[in-house]
Motif scaffolding. Structure first.
Motif, mmCIF file in Angstrom:
data_model
loop_
_atom_site.group_PDB
_atom_site.id
_atom_site.type_symbol
_atom_site.label_atom_id
_atom_site.label_comp_id
_atom_site.label_asym_id
_atom_site.label_seq_id
_atom_site.Cartn_x
_atom_site.Cartn_y
_atom_site.Cartn_z
ATOM 1 N N GLY A 119 5.009 -10.528 5.293
ATOM 2 C CA GLY A 119 4.336 -10.493 4.001
ATOM 3 C C GLY A 119 5.221 -9.850 2.947
ATOM 4 O O GLY A 119 6.418 -9.635 3.163
ATOM 5 N N LEU A 120 4.642 -9.503 1.811
ATOM 6 C CA LEU A 120 5.378 -8.921 0.697
ATOM 7 C C LEU A 120 5.310 -7.395 0.743
ATOM 8 O O LEU A 120 4.662 -6.808 1.610
ATOM 9 N N PHE A 121 5.971 -6.762 -0.211
ATOM 10 C CA PHE A 121 5.925 -5.305 -0.326
ATOM 11 C C PHE A 121 4.525 -4.875 -0.768
ATOM 12 O O PHE A 121 3.846 -5.593 -1.517
ATOM 13 N N ASP A 122 4.103 -3.705 -0.317
ATOM 14 C CA ASP A 122 2.758 -3.206 -0.603
ATOM 15 C C ASP A 122 2.737 -2.540 -1.977
ATOM 16 O O ASP A 122 2.915 -1.331 -2.101
ATOM 17 N N GLU A 123 2.520 -3.357 -3.010
ATOM 18 C CA GLU A 123 2.559 -2.834 -4.374
ATOM 19 C C GLU A 123 1.313 -2.035 -4.735
ATOM 20 O O GLU A 123 1.311 -1.285 -5.709
ATOM 21 N N LYS A 124 0.252 -2.160 -3.947
ATOM 22 C CA LYS A 124 -0.970 -1.413 -4.217
ATOM 23 C C LYS A 124 -0.849 0.036 -3.756
ATOM 24 O O LYS A 124 -1.121 0.969 -4.516
ATOM 25 N N ASN A 125 -0.434 0.240 -2.514
ATOM 26 C CA ASN A 125 -0.360 1.593 -1.964
ATOM 27 C C ASN A 125 0.984 2.270 -2.217
ATOM 28 O O ASN A 125 1.052 3.496 -2.314
ATOM 29 N N PHE A 126 2.051 1.472 -2.318
ATOM 30 C CA PHE A 126 3.394 2.029 -2.503
ATOM 31 C C PHE A 126 4.119 1.299 -3.640
ATOM 32 O O PHE A 126 5.076 0.561 -3.405
ATOM 33 N N PRO A 127 3.641 1.482 -4.866
ATOM 34 C CA PRO A 127 4.237 0.755 -6.001
ATOM 35 C C PRO A 127 5.680 1.150 -6.287
ATOM 36 O O PRO A 127 6.457 0.348 -6.787
ATOM 37 N N GLN A 128 6.051 2.377 -5.937
ATOM 38 C CA GLN A 128 7.416 2.853 -6.206
ATOM 39 C C GLN A 128 7.946 3.606 -4.995
ATOM 40 O O GLN A 128 8.698 3.075 -4.205
ATOM 41 N N LYS A 129 7.501 4.836 -4.861
ATOM 42 C CA LYS A 129 7.958 5.668 -3.745
ATOM 43 C C LYS A 129 7.451 5.107 -2.416
ATOM 44 O O LYS A 129 6.285 4.713 -2.310
#
Length: 205
Positions: A119-129
């Motif tokens: 899947g893709l990167f978890d932008e909800k829980n880990f938007p940056q760090k």
């Protein structure tokens, strides 16, 4: 070159996901994570292309990363996240291809097949760090091998991002409390809880 526009609230994971979706539409074989403040050593791309043959088409390949300001210092040389102790083992320096399960998100080559599987990167829980670390550990859960090739060298101009020497106390406090802050302790806590071996539901293959 395709320039993709966001709304100013994507942060790292969200922006990367938009790029990945666009690249996947073009049916590319691999996607390279690369920041706008990165530079590469001579012959970087030819070495990286050779790495695909050397290491394997289905493996994630990370680069060795140096900060360049005020002097060249090693930033990433591959990491190993110890799930039992919930801590990182940072390799001081790697001089040969080495298997790892984590690295920074700069100069990392990911096969498109991995995004189909993980899947893709978890932008909800880990938007940056922790966005990059979380993804690589999720990939490990799916038995996706990851290696660092120290001959692939990326230089990061750390003057343009991250912490500044002249940050105000207010800015420093915000970095620890802002929901998408780079040093948000709640986000870091969430990452360690999720990737701990005690959480068998999330850490099982």
């Amino acid at each position: 070159i395709d320039i993709l526009y966001g709304d100013g609230n994507l942060w790292w994971s969200g922006a990367v996901n938009i790029g990945i979706n666009k690249a996947m539409q073009k049916e590319v074989s691999h996607i390279l994570l690369f920041n706008n403040d990165n530079m590469v050593a001579v012959n970087y791309f030819s070495i990286l292309a050779h790495s695909i043959v050397q290491i394997g088409m289905d493996s994630i390949i990370a680069s060795k990363v140096f900060d360049i300001y005020p002097k060249k210092t090693l930033r990433y040389s591959g990491n190993e996240f110890d799930r039992k102790r919930s801590r990182y083992i940072k390799f001081k320096d790697v001089n040969e291809v080495k298997k790892v399960n984590s690295a920074g998100g700069m100069g990392v080559l990911i096969p498109s097949s991995v995004f189909t599987k993980v899947g893709l990167f978890d932008e909800k829980n880990f938007p940056q760090k922790c966005g990059d670390s979380d993804y690589f550990l999720r990939a490990e859960n799916k038995q996706v091998p990851m290696y660092i090739n120290p001959k692939c060298v990326v230089y990061n101009d750390n003057r343009t991002s991250g912490y500044k020497n002249n940050m105000s106390i207010t800015d420093i406090m915000k970095s620890f409390s802002y929901p998408k802050g780079y040093a948000n302790l709640l986000v870091e806590y969430k990452f360690y809880i999720k990737q701990s071996v005690t959480n068998t539901a999330l850490c099982s293959p």
